[in-house]
Design a protein around this motif. Structure first.
Motif, PDB file in Angstrom:
ATOM      1  N   VAL B 313      28.957  56.352  47.627  1.00 18.50           N
ATOM      2  CA  VAL B 313      30.299  56.014  47.148  1.00 18.50           C
ATOM      3  C   VAL B 313      30.561  54.525  47.343  1.00 18.50           C
ATOM      4  O   VAL B 313      31.036  53.810  46.460  1.00 18.50           O
ATOM      5  CB  VAL B 313      31.366  56.835  47.900  1.00 18.50           C
ATOM      6  N   LEU B 314      30.182  54.074  48.553  1.00 18.71           N
ATOM      7  CA  LEU B 314      30.390  52.678  48.909  1.00 18.71           C
ATOM      8  C   LEU B 314      29.634  51.740  47.952  1.00 18.71           C
ATOM      9  O   LEU B 314      30.192  50.770  47.431  1.00 18.71           O
ATOM     10  CB  LEU B 314      29.840  52.533  50.324  1.00 18.71           C
ATOM     11  N   ILE B 315      28.367  52.088  47.706  1.00 15.71           N
ATOM     12  CA  ILE B 315      27.587  51.255  46.794  1.00 15.71           C
ATOM     13  C   ILE B 315      28.201  51.335  45.397  1.00 15.71           C
ATOM     14  O   ILE B 315      28.308  50.330  44.700  1.00 15.71           O
ATOM     15  CB  ILE B 315      26.108  51.712  46.811  1.00 15.71           C
ATOM     16  N   GLY B 316      28.699  52.523  45.039  1.00 18.99           N
ATOM     17  CA  GLY B 316      29.354  52.695  43.746  1.00 18.99           C
ATOM     18  C   GLY B 316      30.543  51.769  43.576  1.00 18.99           C
ATOM     19  O   GLY B 316      30.639  51.032  42.592  1.00 18.99           O
ATOM     20  N   TYR B 317      31.445  51.752  44.547  1.00 18.75           N
ATOM     21  CA  TYR B 317      32.613  50.908  44.330  1.00 18.75           C
ATOM     22  C   TYR B 317      32.334  49.431  44.553  1.00 18.75           C
ATOM     23  O   TYR B 317      33.058  48.575  44.038  1.00 18.75           O
ATOM     24  CB  TYR B 317      33.886  51.414  45.021  1.00 18.75           C
ATOM     25  N   THR B 318      31.258  49.125  45.281  1.00 22.58           N
ATOM     26  CA  THR B 318      30.859  47.720  45.359  1.00 22.58           C
ATOM     27  C   THR B 318      30.420  47.245  43.967  1.00 22.58           C
ATOM     28  O   THR B 318      30.807  46.163  43.514  1.00 22.58           O
ATOM     29  CB  THR B 318      29.708  47.546  46.366  1.00 22.58           C
ATOM     30  N   PHE B 319      29.639  48.105  43.274  1.00 20.26           N
ATOM     31  CA  PHE B 319      29.244  47.754  41.909  1.00 20.26           C
ATOM     32  C   PHE B 319      30.463  47.604  41.006  1.00 20.26           C
ATOM     33  O   PHE B 319      30.535  46.690  40.188  1.00 20.26           O
ATOM     34  CB  PHE B 319      28.303  48.814  41.343  1.00 20.26           C
ATOM     35  N   LEU B 320      31.420  48.524  41.175  1.00 19.18           N
ATOM     36  CA  LEU B 320      32.642  48.444  40.373  1.00 19.18           C
ATOM     37  C   LEU B 320      33.309  47.079  40.544  1.00 19.18           C
ATOM     38  O   LEU B 320      33.683  46.420  39.567  1.00 19.18           O
ATOM     39  CB  LEU B 320      33.598  49.568  40.792  1.00 19.18           C
ATOM     40  N   ALA B 321      33.419  46.637  41.811  1.00 23.19           N
ATOM     41  CA  ALA B 321      34.063  45.353  42.068  1.00 23.19           C
ATOM     42  C   ALA B 321      33.292  44.219  41.390  1.00 23.19           C
ATOM     43  O   ALA B 321      33.883  43.332  40.765  1.00 23.19           O
ATOM     44  CB  ALA B 321      34.167  45.103  43.569  1.00 23.19           C
ATOM     45  N   TYR B 322      31.964  44.249  41.478  1.00 22.28           N
ATOM     46  CA  TYR B 322      31.182  43.171  40.869  1.00 22.28           C
ATOM     47  C   TYR B 322      31.291  43.216  39.345  1.00 22.28           C
ATOM     48  O   TYR B 322      31.254  42.192  38.680  1.00 22.28           O
ATOM     49  CB  TYR B 322      29.718  43.243  41.331  1.00 22.28           C
ATOM     50  N   LYS B 323      31.438  44.441  38.800  1.00 21.64           N
ATOM     51  CA  LYS B 323      31.564  44.565  37.347  1.00 21.64           C
ATOM     52  C   LYS B 323      32.916  43.997  36.884  1.00 21.64           C
ATOM     53  O   LYS B 323      32.987  43.267  35.906  1.00 21.64           O
ATOM     54  CB  LYS B 323      31.452  46.040  36.968  1.00 21.64           C
ATOM     55  N   ILE B 324      33.946  44.329  37.654  1.00 22.01           N
ATOM     56  CA  ILE B 324      35.280  43.857  37.269  1.00 22.01           C
ATOM     57  C   ILE B 324      35.334  42.327  37.281  1.00 22.01           C
ATOM     58  O   ILE B 324      35.933  41.715  36.407  1.00 22.01           O
ATOM     59  CB  ILE B 324      36.343  44.444  38.224  1.00 22.01           C
ATOM     60  N   PHE B 325      34.689  41.736  38.262  1.00 20.01           N
ATOM     61  CA  PHE B 325      34.773  40.272  38.390  1.00 20.01           C
ATOM     62  C   PHE B 325      33.516  39.589  37.863  1.00 20.01           C
ATOM     63  O   PHE B 325      33.171  38.497  38.288  1.00 20.01           O
ATOM     64  CB  PHE B 325      35.021  39.874  39.844  1.00 20.01           C
ATOM     65  N   HIS B 326      32.805  40.238  36.945  1.00 21.73           N
ATOM     66  CA  HIS B 326      31.600  39.590  36.430  1.00 21.73           C
ATOM     67  C   HIS B 326      32.010  38.440  35.500  1.00 21.73           C
ATOM     68  O   HIS B 326      33.167  38.305  35.118  1.00 21.73           O
ATOM     69  CB  HIS B 326      30.698  40.598  35.707  1.00 21.73           C
ATOM     70  N   GLY B 327      31.031  37.625  35.155  1.00 22.76           N
ATOM     71  CA  GLY B 327      31.334  36.490  34.284  1.00 22.76           C
ATOM     72  C   GLY B 327      31.708  35.256  35.081  1.00 22.76           C
ATOM     73  O   GLY B 327      31.674  35.254  36.311  1.00 22.76           O
ATOM     74  N   LYS B 328      32.047  34.204  34.362  1.00 25.46           N
ATOM     75  CA  LYS B 328      32.280  32.915  35.016  1.00 25.46           C
ATOM     76  C   LYS B 328      33.563  32.915  35.827  1.00 25.46           C
ATOM     77  O   LYS B 328      34.582  33.466  35.406  1.00 25.46           O
ATOM     78  CB  LYS B 328      32.350  31.809  33.955  1.00 25.46           C
ATOM     79  N   ALA B 329      33.488  32.279  37.004  1.00 28.31           N
ATOM     80  CA  ALA B 329      34.646  32.248  37.893  1.00 28.31           C
ATOM     81  C   ALA B 329      35.692  31.281  37.372  1.00 28.31           C
ATOM     82  O   ALA B 329      35.378  30.224  36.846  1.00 28.31           O
ATOM     83  CB  ALA B 329      34.206  31.837  39.287  1.00 28.31           C
ATOM     84  N   LYS B 330      36.957  31.693  37.536  1.00 29.54           N
ATOM     85  CA  LYS B 330      38.065  30.786  37.239  1.00 29.54           C
ATOM     86  C   LYS B 330      38.647  30.341  38.580  1.00 29.54           C
ATOM     87  O   LYS B 330      38.202  30.762  39.636  1.00 29.54           O
ATOM     88  CB  LYS B 330      39.128  31.522  36.427  1.00 29.54           C
ATOM     89  N   ASP B 331      39.687  29.495  38.484  1.00 27.75           N
ATOM     90  CA  ASP B 331      40.396  29.171  39.718  1.00 27.75           C
ATOM     91  C   ASP B 331      41.005  30.458  40.248  1.00 27.75           C
ATOM     92  O   ASP B 331      41.322  31.369  39.491  1.00 27.75           O
ATOM     93  CB  ASP B 331      41.516  28.162  39.452  1.00 27.75           C
ATOM     94  N   LEU B 332      41.175  30.481  41.562  1.00 26.09           N
ATOM     95  CA  LEU B 332      41.682  31.684  42.185  1.00 26.09           C
ATOM     96  C   LEU B 332      43.120  31.929  41.755  1.00 26.09           C
ATOM     97  O   LEU B 332      43.960  31.043  41.844  1.00 26.09           O
ATOM     98  CB  LEU B 332      41.630  31.488  43.701  1.00 26.09           C
ATOM     99  N   SER B 333      43.370  33.143  41.273  1.00 23.29           N
ATOM    100  CA  SER B 333      44.732  33.446  40.868  1.00 23.29           C
ATOM    101  C   SER B 333      45.090  34.827  41.343  1.00 23.29           C
ATOM    102  O   SER B 333      44.308  35.774  41.208  1.00 23.29           O
ATOM    103  CB  SER B 333      44.849  33.357  39.355  1.00 23.29           C
ATOM    104  N   TYR B 334      46.262  34.944  41.938  1.00 23.40           N
ATOM    105  CA  TYR B 334      46.662  36.241  42.459  1.00 23.40           C
ATOM    106  C   TYR B 334      47.266  37.122  41.373  1.00 23.40           C
ATOM    107  O   TYR B 334      47.644  38.241  41.618  1.00 23.40           O
ATOM    108  CB  TYR B 334      47.693  36.065  43.584  1.00 23.40           C
ATOM    109  N   ASP B 335      47.397  36.557  40.134  1.00 24.92           N
ATOM    110  CA  ASP B 335      48.036  37.359  39.089  1.00 24.92           C
ATOM    111  C   ASP B 335      47.072  38.389  38.525  1.00 24.92           C
ATOM    112  O   ASP B 335      45.885  38.201  38.559  1.00 24.92           O
ATOM    113  CB  ASP B 335      48.530  36.441  37.967  1.00 24.92           C
TER     114      ASP B 335
END
Lengths: 453, 335
Positions: B313-335
């Motif tokens: 489960v843990l590895i599953g949701y770690t992948f989910l997090a990386y998938k959601i934030f994949h691609g080029k990083a922007k400036d940090l935004s809390y929105d």
């Protein structure tokens, strides 16, 4: 100078845990507040709830980060300073700590990222779910840690073989006699800490003429929840005390500074307990009240410290910490009820009350810390009550080395505490300035996107 | 002893799980510690983007350290005590480094703008101290906590090696997560750190068998040398491939920007495998064996059941997090 390494190790662990608990005490309940704000927004579509949400998520993130890094420190200190703890009761403590990391720590840490930075990247329901899972994670964390701590206070469900504890019933270990009381007491303490923090910081913004609807919403939210929680907390605290009387009477005797067993024991309001002469100097006391509270009988017998020679905690710190906790609780009751009354009647706060709420923002910290001091110092000289003494668990690390690390930690924590509090107020001021010229198009745009879904 | 004989496989499983957590930790927190060290050489605007690239992940990354040490604590309480009391001061410094960078991460975005530069420096310093202390600890551990100047020198060397490795994987991360000028800079940083990493790996590989006769024996006797040979050979191959890639990056359409990071992970896995082989079957080199340091099997089973349910489960949701934030990083935004 020769300093006792056990004393230094104790001071170091105390400093660590004292600093660490400040932040979980906020985040455990603040997570649920955030979920509430998010759900209020979904229900009402009123943008003020998202303003409240975003402001408090930032503070949540800050508290969470400090909580994580100081928590890591503690997991290492078991080994660096208290190896005897794990050698002796590791078979019990290990699984409980392991389940905390596995079920709670990863959950909160991973979904925190989505909760903080994923608002625009994920569907609204997933963002709400992430918020829920973070809140659930922090609470589960508390569940496991309190289970372990309560087991150390009232150990059951195990047997000793050659000085090592082996589990016989995991159900008994987790749901040990003091666990339900301590867990409820701590969760409520966290609820109060977060409530007063929200109310206090919002009152500060309100006093600075920040009249955005989000500020008033947050004040009301904090005050009303505090007003509801504090009487429950007083009731639960009383139950917790009775539970301690049953299982750890020496702790109660120290809390009440009761040197001799007696019937119709008085409630000591103020005194300077003197362990040498076994008397309470300058005592102001209510006759028979301690017996009434503890046994619900004016002439009930309460055990004194004389029953536990050489086997009871130091009196003064426990006695004082207990009084600070109760006193803070009474202040919480007065402040939350009078503020709730004003808000309900007049929909605003009198200035003096708003000013008073600012220091009260940290009342939860004071009460939580002093409560933990009562329970932890009250367990001495035992580390695990009746099983393992604190002195027998300490590492043979030279005093000089502990001195170095302790000094570094103390400086670090002092600096961080100042930085945290000043940043908190700075964020409150900046949020107010932003509100005035309303230059937060990004948040507005995001909200439109959410509503469009 | 019946139970113990039946449960003899349990300590090995836990040793494996602990090693796995430490490996995952060194990769995941490795890249964000590396980014922290590299921040020193970036402009203010780039610093924000670098922080943005690790923002959603670093909390969870550090949790792997807690899991690794947690397993050591709960499965091998004896070893936990021996290791951590021996490494008392480096552990303290590492923890202080971790605390500093963790809080600086949040304070820099929230405190006054005029204080931001200070928190940036704290973030850099904390990352540096953490990486160095971890390497120093690894060095001490490899030698089984020997004392004397030679041992300290060796530990310092490993300290620098770990920093170089973290910088390499951090730069790889930035190549993958950024574009434009910052990406070009990251390629340059990656080339530099690759040199450092290679020199350090070579020195450690030479020094380790020299200072530890047991490890020397293990690596340079006849049957084992044959199936151990792939480790250095593959490592060298990966290093060459990284170098080749770095010379060609960034490419048109940003193709293969993930390759240096992936290859570096390969290097980490191989180095880790080599170290793990050197230590086995000891959990404290030359002092304490894995099986002798383990907790009661009853307790280990309880944790194992939980771990087997939770880890997927843990590895599953770690992948989910990386998938959601994949691609080029922007400036940090809390929105």
């Amino acid at each position: 100078m020769d300093l006792d390494p056990t004393l230094l190790a104790r001071i170091q662990f105390a400093a660590n845990i004292t600093f660490h608990i400040l932040f979980p005490a906020i985040t455990i309940a603040l997570g649920w507040f955030l979920l509430f704000f998010k759900l209020r927004f979904k229900a009402t579509k009123d943008a003020k709830w998202m303003d409240v949400y975003f402001f408090w998520t930032k503070i949540f993130a800050l508290c969470f980060a400090i909580g994580v890094v100081t928590g890591i420190t503690m997991s290492f200190q078991f080994g660096t300073n208290w190896p005897g703890f794990m050698t002796s009761v590791g078979n019990i403590a290990g699984p409980l700590l392991g389940y905390e990391v596995l079920t709670a720590f990863f959950l909160e840490a991973t979904f925190l990222g989505i909760m903080l930075f994923g608002f625009k990247r994920v569907p609204s329901w997933l963002h709400s779910l992430a918020t829920l899972l973070v809140a659930l994670g922090t609470t589960l964390s508390a569940f496991w840690i309190i289970a372990l701590n309560s087991w150390m206070q009232t150990p059951v469900g195990f047997e000793m073989r050659d000085g090592v504890a082996f589990a016989t019933s995991w159900f008994d270990i987790i749901f040990n006699p003091s666990f339900p009381y301590r867990l409820t007491h701590m969760l409520l303490a966290s609820g109060l800490t977060a409530s007063f923090l929200i109310a206090g910081i919002s009152a500060y913004r309100w006093l600075r003429q920040d009249r955005s609807p989000a500020v008033m919403a947050a004040i009301k939210c904090g005050i009303y929840s505090a007003a509801v929680l504090i009487p429950i907390q007083i009731f639960v605290g009383d139950l917790h005390g009775l539970n301690s009387l049953k299982h750890q009477p020496q702790k109660i005797a120290a809390m009440e500074a009761l040197f001799e067993t007696q019937r119709g024991a008085p409630l000591v309001l103020f005194a300077l307990p003197n362990e040498e002469t076994k008397t309470n100097d300058y005592a102001i006391q209510l006759p028979k009240m301690a017996s009434l509270f503890l046994t619900h009988d004016r002439d009930g017998e309460v055990k004194g410290l004389n029953e536990f020679p050489g086997n009871h905690p130091p009196v003064k710190p426990v006695f004082w910490a207990f009084r600070i906790m109760v006193g803070t609780g009474i202040l919480m009751l007065i402040f939350s009820w009078s503020a709730a009354w004003c808000l309900a009647r007049r929909n605003s706060l009198p200035r003096f009350l708003a000013i008073g709420l600012i220091p009260m923002a940290f009342s939860g910290w004071l009460a939580t810390e002093s409560g933990w001091y009562v329970t932890e110092i009250g367990r001495q000289p035992w580390l695990v009550n009746g099983v393992l003494k604190t002195v027998d668990a300490v590492a043979k690390v030279p005093s000089a080395m502990i001195g170095i690390s302790l000094t570094l930690y103390l400086i670090l924590y002092a600096v961080l505490l100042v930085a945290f509090i000043t940043t908190l107020f700075y964020m409150a001021r900046r949020a107010g300035e932003k509100g005035k010229d309303d230059s937060s198009p990004s948040a507005g745009q995001a909200i439109v996107e959410i509503i469009a879904e | 002893m019946e139970i113990f004989a039946n449960g003899a496989w349990l300590p090995l499983i836990f040793a494996f799980l602990m090693g796995l957590s430490m490996l995952i930790y060194s990769v995941l927190d490795g890249y964000d510690l590396g980014v922290g060290v590299l921040m020193r050489r970036a402009t203010d605007e780039e610093k924000d983007r670098m922080i943005g690239s690790i923002g959603p992940f670093w909390d969870a990354n550090e949790t792997w350290l807690v899991l690794g040490v947690g397993i050591l604590l709960i499965a091998f309480p004896l070893a936990h005590g021996v290791i951590l009391t021996n490494l008392y001061l480096p552990v303290a410094f590492m923890l202080i480094g971790l605390v500093l960078r963790g809080v600086a991460f949040d304070f820099r975005a929230k405190a006054k703008i005029s204080h931001k530069a200070v928190w940036n420096r704290v973030f850099f310093g904390g990352s540096l101290v953490t990486g160095f202390a971890q390497g120093y600890m690894l060095g001490g551990y490899i030698l089984g906590f020997k004392e004397g100047w030679l041992a300290i020198g060796f530990a310092v060397l490993v300290g620098f090696c770990v920093i170089a490795g973290y910088c390499l994987i951090g730069a790889g991360w930035l190549i993958m997560k950024t574009d434009g000028e910052l990406q070009r800079k990251a390629v340059k940083w990656a080339k530099l750190s690759l040199r450092g990493t290679v020199i350090a790996i070579a020195l450690i590989s030479l020094a380790t068998p020299l200072v530890s006769p047991r490890i020397f024996e293990k690596w340079f006797t006849m049957p084992s040398i044959l199936f151990l040979l792939p480790i250095p050979v593959l490592t060298a191959g990966l290093v060459v491939m990284i170098e080749v890639m770095l010379r060609r990056l960034p490419m048109v359409g940003d193709r293969f920007c993930w390759v240096p990071f992936a290859l570096t992970v390969g290097v980490f896995v191989l180095c880790f495998g080599g170290l793990a082989f050197s230590f086995y079957p000891y959990i404290v080199p030359d002092q304490l064996k894995i099986v002798d340091a383990a907790s009661a099997p009853e307790s280990l089973v309880i944790i194992l059941v939980g771990a087997l349910v939770v880890l997927p489960v843990l590895i599953g949701y770690t992948f989910l997090a990386y998938k959601i934030f994949h691609g080029k990083a922007k400036d940090l935004s809390y929105d």
